[in-house]
Scaffold this active site. Sequence first.
Site, PDB file in Angstrom:
ATOM      1  N   TYR A 167      16.210  29.894   6.037  1.00  0.00           N
ATOM      2  CA  TYR A 167      15.218  30.832   6.720  1.00  0.00           C
ATOM      3  C   TYR A 167      15.196  30.912   8.347  1.00  0.00           C
ATOM      4  CZ  TYR A 167      12.580  30.395   2.354  1.00  0.00           C
ATOM      5  OH  TYR A 167      12.199  30.528   0.994  1.00  0.00           O
ATOM      6  N   LYS A 186       0.767  -1.302  -0.115  1.00  0.00           N
ATOM      7  CA  LYS A 186      -0.082  -0.073   0.049  1.00  0.00           C
ATOM      8  C   LYS A 186       0.741   1.113   0.145  1.00  0.00           C
ATOM      9  CE  LYS A 186      -0.482  -0.008   5.096  1.00  0.00           C
ATOM     10  NZ  LYS A 186      -1.386  -0.199   6.112  1.00  0.00           N
TER      11      LYS A 186
END
Length: 381
Positions: free
Chosen positions: A273, A52
């Site tokens: 940042y 999955k």
Amino acid sequence: MPIPPSSLPAALESPAAARVGAVLVIDLDALVANWRDMARRVAPAECAAVVKADGYGLGAVPVATALWQAGARSFFVADIEAGVQLRAALPDARIIVLHGAPTGTEAELARERLVPVLNTLGEMERWQAEGRRQGNPLPAFIHIDTGMNRLGMDAADFTRLEQDAPSRLDGIALQGWMSHLACADHPENPMTAEQLFRFRNILGRLPRAPASLSNSAGIFHGTDYHFDLVRPGIALYGPNPAPWLPNPMRPVIRLLGRILQVRDVPANVTVGYDATHRTQAPARIAALGLGYADGYPWAGAGKGHVMIAGHKAPIIARISMDLVTADVSAVPEALLRVGDWAEVIGPSRDVDQVAAEAGTIGYEILTRLGRRYHRIHLAQG
């Protein structure tokens, strides 16, 4: 088509690799070895494969194809869409859909020869009706909840199922009863043994059929948990399924980020940042071509390291959308070249370590690996 490991250097120089900032190398031989190891551990039980989430981020079709060629015959996916895609690649595989049979999808499930895991009495009734329309019983697993309180029949549904089992199973080609362990990766938690007790009790009250309980971690709790079918997921892909043991699985992935730029900076300047990293001395900084848009965790800011030409380079500053920065001051200048590759995940820093540094789990690291990576699937010959 997988390429042989000996061709990896050439693959890293390919036009496809040149167009991206990072490459994800997937060792299908290691993945197959992991499946074979678990198949040996659980024999004579069948060892399925959970593919999955697009094969835990590594590509459901190439993963399942390699496992099919190695002898796996049963594959678990989450939903019908994933099952349809896998059916196109593996026409003869048993493909089992964990999310069951949503209303209105019964005909498609049957047409694609997908096996739903029926989670409610309502799903069972609709699956029976579809079987009657088609004139033959349709295959299914039935999920009985033993404590997860997520999917599966609850106590009220189970009571009704037990009371009316022959009629409720009429028209269903039952392939197995299943349940799911909630705490198997924490061996000190008594819930695992309690779920085993409940599951055995439930099986004793239902018509005989194959049974399945164990996920990856459950396999390592021993033969009492194996029953007739086990469903390994994370263990196939390399992270440790049994944290109380040294990792018994082979690593499957390497994540490589391209060195886009190298700059020398003085002491007492900030990088990235929010100016969270300030240099304490003159430093050499490399910008690598991956970031949180590629699934590298934002929470991994300033944690861990990358490897460049065999030398550790600490990750510094914020993780950007498309960039990771590393302090490469300790990498010899002759070995530090723009365009070369830094190993972000690999032998010196595996998926579990990256996850621990980011305060998450290996499952999340793997399944968030972005689509921008150029993927290289390795296999012998």
